[in-house]
Write a protein that holds these residues in place. Structure first.
Motif, PDB file in Angstrom:
ATOM      1  N   ASP A  47      31.706 -34.682  41.116  1.00 39.64           N
ATOM      2  CA  ASP A  47      30.343 -34.195  40.913  1.00 39.64           C
ATOM      3  C   ASP A  47      30.176 -32.781  41.451  1.00 39.64           C
ATOM      4  OD1 ASP A  47      29.280 -34.333  43.773  1.00 39.64           O
ATOM      5  OD2 ASP A  47      30.100 -36.347  43.497  1.00 39.64           O
TER       6      ASP A  47
ATOM      7  N   SER B  34      36.845 -36.359  30.157  1.00 38.73           N
ATOM      8  CA  SER B  34      35.500 -36.087  29.640  1.00 38.73           C
ATOM      9  C   SER B  34      34.754 -35.229  30.654  1.00 38.73           C
ATOM     10  CB  SER B  34      34.736 -37.386  29.374  1.00 38.73           C
ATOM     11  OG  SER B  34      34.560 -38.103  30.577  1.00 38.73           O
ATOM     12  N   PHE B  35      33.718 -34.566  30.150  1.00 34.98           N
ATOM     13  CA  PHE B  35      32.913 -33.678  30.990  1.00 34.98           C
ATOM     14  C   PHE B  35      31.460 -34.117  30.983  1.00 34.98           C
ATOM     15  CE2 PHE B  35      36.515 -31.060  29.920  1.00 34.98           C
ATOM     16  CZ  PHE B  35      36.760 -30.356  31.096  1.00 34.98           C
ATOM     17  N   ALA B  36      30.788 -33.886  32.119  1.00 34.76           N
ATOM     18  CA  ALA B  36      29.344 -34.037  32.122  1.00 34.76           C
ATOM     19  C   ALA B  36      28.767 -32.864  31.332  1.00 34.76           C
ATOM     20  CB  ALA B  36      28.810 -34.041  33.549  1.00 34.76           C
ATOM     21  N   ARG B  37      27.664 -33.161  30.646  1.00 34.54           N
ATOM     22  CA  ARG B  37      27.124 -32.230  29.655  1.00 34.54           C
ATOM     23  C   ARG B  37      26.785 -30.843  30.206  1.00 34.54           C
ATOM     24  NH1 ARG B  37      22.388 -30.472  28.202  1.00 34.54           N
ATOM     25  NH2 ARG B  37      21.395 -31.501  29.959  1.00 34.54           N
ATOM     26  N   ILE B  38      26.054 -30.793  31.319  1.00 38.18           N
ATOM     27  CA  ILE B  38      25.558 -29.485  31.774  1.00 38.18           C
ATOM     28  C   ILE B  38      26.709 -28.627  32.302  1.00 38.18           C
ATOM     29  CG2 ILE B  38      23.840 -28.251  33.144  1.00 38.18           C
ATOM     30  CD1 ILE B  38      22.207 -30.785  33.374  1.00 38.18           C
TER      31      ILE B  38
ATOM     32  N   ASN C 101      34.699 -38.614  37.979  1.00 41.06           N
ATOM     33  CA  ASN C 101      33.343 -38.350  38.492  1.00 41.06           C
ATOM     34  C   ASN C 101      33.315 -37.306  39.614  1.00 41.06           C
ATOM     35  OD1 ASN C 101      32.270 -40.395  36.773  1.00 41.06           O
ATOM     36  ND2 ASN C 101      32.908 -41.946  38.250  1.00 41.06           N
TER      37      ASN C 101
ATOM     38  N   ARG D  46      37.598 -38.718  34.254  1.00 40.50           N
ATOM     39  CA  ARG D  46      36.410 -38.835  33.415  1.00 40.50           C
ATOM     40  C   ARG D  46      35.210 -38.161  34.093  1.00 40.50           C
ATOM     41  NH1 ARG D  46      37.168 -41.484  29.084  1.00 40.50           N
ATOM     42  NH2 ARG D  46      34.940 -41.289  28.688  1.00 40.50           N
ATOM     43  N   ASN D  47      34.290 -37.674  33.269  1.00 38.88           N
ATOM     44  CA  ASN D  47      32.963 -37.225  33.732  1.00 38.88           C
ATOM     45  C   ASN D  47      33.051 -36.089  34.751  1.00 38.88           C
ATOM     46  OD1 ASN D  47      30.162 -37.540  33.484  1.00 38.88           O
ATOM     47  ND2 ASN D  47      30.039 -38.942  35.220  1.00 38.88           N
TER      48      ASN D  47
ATOM     49  N   GLN E 254      30.589 -32.075  45.113  1.00 41.49           N
ATOM     50  CA  GLN E 254      31.971 -31.942  45.578  1.00 41.49           C
ATOM     51  C   GLN E 254      32.541 -30.591  45.167  1.00 41.49           C
ATOM     52  OE1 GLN E 254      34.518 -35.624  45.376  1.00 41.49           O
ATOM     53  NE2 GLN E 254      32.806 -36.390  44.196  1.00 41.49           N
TER      54      GLN E 254
ATOM     55  N   PHE F 274      29.797 -28.720  31.288  1.00 42.10           N
ATOM     56  CA  PHE F 274      30.527 -28.268  30.097  1.00 42.10           C
ATOM     57  C   PHE F 274      29.827 -27.041  29.510  1.00 42.10           C
ATOM     58  CE2 PHE F 274      31.539 -28.472  25.543  1.00 42.10           C
ATOM     59  CZ  PHE F 274      32.916 -28.636  25.572  1.00 42.10           C
TER      60      PHE F 274
ATOM     61  N   GLU G 146      39.272 -30.995  26.800  1.00 39.04           N
ATOM     62  CA  GLU G 146      39.352 -32.452  26.872  1.00 39.04           C
ATOM     63  C   GLU G 146      40.747 -32.952  26.508  1.00 39.04           C
ATOM     64  OE1 GLU G 146      34.785 -33.922  26.172  1.00 39.04           O
ATOM     65  OE2 GLU G 146      36.169 -34.034  24.475  1.00 39.04           O
TER      66      GLU G 146
ATOM     67  N   CYS H 185      29.769 -33.966  36.902  1.00 40.36           N
ATOM     68  CA  CYS H 185      28.490 -34.673  36.783  1.00 40.36           C
ATOM     69  C   CYS H 185      27.550 -34.238  37.902  1.00 40.36           C
ATOM     70  CB  CYS H 185      28.702 -36.180  36.813  1.00 40.36           C
ATOM     71  SG  CYS H 185      29.551 -36.787  38.282  1.00 40.36           S
ATOM     72  N   GLY H 186      26.268 -34.459  37.682  1.00 45.23           N
ATOM     73  CA  GLY H 186      25.279 -34.141  38.702  1.00 45.23           C
ATOM     74  C   GLY H 186      24.417 -32.957  38.336  1.00 45.23           C
ATOM     75  N   SER H 187      24.393 -32.005  39.239  1.00 44.27           N
ATOM     76  CA  SER H 187      23.431 -30.905  39.210  1.00 44.27           C
ATOM     77  C   SER H 187      23.675 -29.922  38.068  1.00 44.27           C
ATOM     78  CB  SER H 187      23.555 -30.187  40.556  1.00 44.27           C
ATOM     79  OG  SER H 187      23.005 -28.913  40.525  1.00 44.27           O
TER      80      SER H 187
END
Lengths: 179, 433
Positions: A16, A98-102, A14, A71-72, A19, A104, A117, A75-77
């Motif tokens: 984000d 894994s990646f947060a969608r935006i 996570n 993981r992830n 960070q 990535f 990944e 994430c965030g903005s």
């Protein structure tokens, strides 16, 4: 280019976008070259101190080429400053579970970073400062210290978009927008 | 073929009869929103890729809403607002909400619905992750980066992957003191911060239907905190009443087929829900407010796209009325319309501002994103040291509201108000008996 090699910087789950690039630096505009360099100097400066510095104080470039996350990641903005600052500092790829969608998507659209990944939790196995080699053809990460080879997932068409220089170049080669 | 509401909207925008989760499709954007933090970069890419003299593909579809770093002395922030202003002038954009003028509105995600840019069945892209807020109006809305936004600016289109959907059905009557924020914090706590990664979160059920539009926005706003691409609630009579008051453009309402395919379906009974908080430093660190009474706070913050709407201040005022706050309490109305409401909307026969003043809150700041994301060091309400802040905002990442050593606790406006009164995390029902 099919192989990226260099030192790795290891983080956890996570991570984000605050960070990766704290919001106080979002006054910098990535399309202005001097400000892009400054964004790079602040890359990952929002991390807790125990991770160490991705970019040393007073420097604009990072000694690390590959970031290893859990993981992830990202994430965030939707701030594109996030993948862009990592790229500006000299980062070439992030290898995470894994990646947060935006994040990535922004990595690919900007052509700045290869978001790869990994099925294995490499952030627990590898250490910051290790030398590694990322093979984009074979989708592997090799730890030079031991010779261990870790298989990564095939990013498919995303790889072509990044290698082509991002969304606009890709759209031109596909005839989607004018040259 | 049976489709979810998200699939139906994307099929329509792609000019296709049907689409399925996982399909990559080119969709036509109805609205592209950008602001002062991502606008200048987007504009830079637009000029670089389409040419210095290029025109945006459709002025009517672009909304430019400076809102992040407005009330600051930081020169670069002010320059970025100027860059937005210059682009709006050069492109003759009809929807530019200019700081320092009558047209200024404030936070983009409340400006968009209030100024008539949200309509059911449409596709909205925005250079802000909380663009998912607008799914509350039965549309597909998602956050994108500068490069994608510049592409949409020039072409009107974007290639996107159709997300699978998870359905969240909430039925029953919410207990007093339990708000939309409690529903979404509960769900995020249950599924985790990547529990809906790459997916749509579709909300339905009698509890959702009974929520106001502002409360529905609070829920969809935080879909991104579970990793979702979009949050969505099908339009109903209430949606239509809100939208038709503000927009004259035609639109079409779509809804999920009863036999549509979902990645998961979750059921909640409203009567069992409680006031909850997200403890530092992740939106899924869920705990009931009642169980956290030993956690002290140093300040309280009511503001942002998810927690600075008129109804959020009304809820806080219901708890604060006739009482005194024990910690500094910061109020930031999201938009100029909310700011005006603080003087004209009454609770127990008194204007909101009178209640807040009597309770000892700090005078409200002018509308903007303010300290929700920290911002420049001179930002109102920013945590510059190791403060513990209970906040109606949507993220409590490390350093989110300023200093890396500060801690943010997310909660509903009622829980924030109750905690402001006691100086520790407090279940608002203690004050609503």
């Amino acid at each position: 280019m099919t192989v990226i090699s260099g030192k790795i910087f290891v983080v956890g789950d996570n991570i984000d976008t605050d960070q990766i690039i704290p919001a106080q630096y979002l006054n910098l505009v990535p399309t202005i070259p001097a400000e892009l360099e400054k964004l790079g100097s602040h890359a990952l400066s929002g991390l807790p101190d125990h991770y160490g510095k991705f970019v040393a104080a007073g420097q604009v470039k990072s000694p690390y080429t590959i970031i290893i996350g859990g993981r992830n990641f990202g994430c965030g903005s939707s701030r594109e400053h996030a993948p862009v600052c990592l790229g500006a500092a000299g980062g070439r790829a992030v290898v995470a579970e894994s990646f947060a969608r935006i994040f990535f998507r922004n990595s690919i659209a900007t052509g700045q970073l290869y978001p790869m990944e990994t099925p294995a939790r490499l952030c627990d196995k590898l250490q910051t400062g290790d030398e590694a080699e990322l093979d984009l053809q074979r989708h592997t990460l090799t730890l030079k210290r031991t010779g261990e080879v870790f298989p990564l997932r095939d990013p498919g068409a995303a790889k072509d978009v990044i290698a082509g220089g991002g969304l606009f170049e890709y759209a031109r080669t596909q005839g989607l927008i004018k040259k | 073929m049976a489709m979810t509401i998200t699939e139906k909207i994307l099929a329509k925008a792609a000019g296709l009869k049907s689409v399925s989760a996982g399909d990559n499709v080119w969709v036509q954007a109805d609205i592209l929103m950008t602001h002062d933090v991502c606008g200048p970069g987007t504009i830079g890419i637009f000029h670089r890729e389409f040419g210095r003299d290029a025109k945006v593909c459709d002025r009517e579809r672009i909304v430019l809403t400076p809102d992040h770093y407005i009330f600051t002395k930081d020169e670069k922030c002010l320059r970025n607002i100027d860059a937005c202003r210059e682009f709006a002038r050069e492109q003759q954009l009809p929807y530019f909400y200019d700081p320092g003028t009558e047209s200024y509105s404030g936070v983009c995600h409340l400006t968009l619905p209030q100024r008539g840019h949200c309509r059911p069945g449409e596709v909205m892209f925005g250079t802000d992750s909380h663009t998912c807020t607008h799914g509350a109006f039965g549309e597909f809305a998602t956050g994108i980066g500068n490069t994608d936004a510049a592409f949409v600016m020039g072409t009107g289109r974007l290639l996107i992957k159709v997300p699978a959907s998870q359905k969240f059905v909430i039925d029953g009557v919410l207990p007093r003191g339990v708000m939309a924020k409690d529903i979404i914090l509960r769900i995020i706590g249950d599924i985790g911060v990547e529990g809906a990664n790459y997916q749509a979160m579709e909300f339905s059920g009698s509890t959702i239907n009974a929520l106001s539009m502002e409360e529905r926005m609070t829920i969809c706003n935080m879909a991104i905190e579970a990793g979702a691409k979009n949050g969505i609630i099908a339009a109903d009579a209430q949606t239509l009443a809100y939208v038709r008051q503000r927009s004259t453009k035609p639109f079409s309402c779509l809804e999920s087929d009863p036999d549509a395919t979902y990645a998961a379906v979750h059921h909640y009974q409203a009567e069992t829900l409680e006031p909850v908080v997200a403890l530092p430093h992740s939106p899924d660190h869920k705990a009931t407010a009642a169980a956290c009474g030993d956690r002290k706070i140093d300040r309280a913050y009511i503001g942002s796209c998810t927690g600075g709407k008129t109804e959020d201040f009304v809820a806080a005022a219901q708890v604060l009325d006739g009482r005194q706050v024990a910690v500094p309490t910061f109020l930031v109305p999201a938009t100029t319309e909310v700011e005006a409401d603080l003087d004209r909307v009454m609770v127990n026969g008194r204007p909101l501002n009178a209640i807040f003043k009597a309770a000892g809150c700090l005078p409200p700041a002018p509308p903007s994103c303010a300290a929700c994301l920290g911002g420049p060091v001179d930002t109102f309400g920013r945590c510059n040291q190791s403060e513990v802040c209970i906040s109606t905002t949507n993220r409590n990442f490390i350093g989110r509201m300023g200093s890396k050593t500060a801690a943010v606790i997310l909660a509903s406006p009622m829980t924030v108000a109750a905690s402001a009164l006691t100086g520790h995390i407090t279940d608002p029902r203690e004050f609503l008996k």
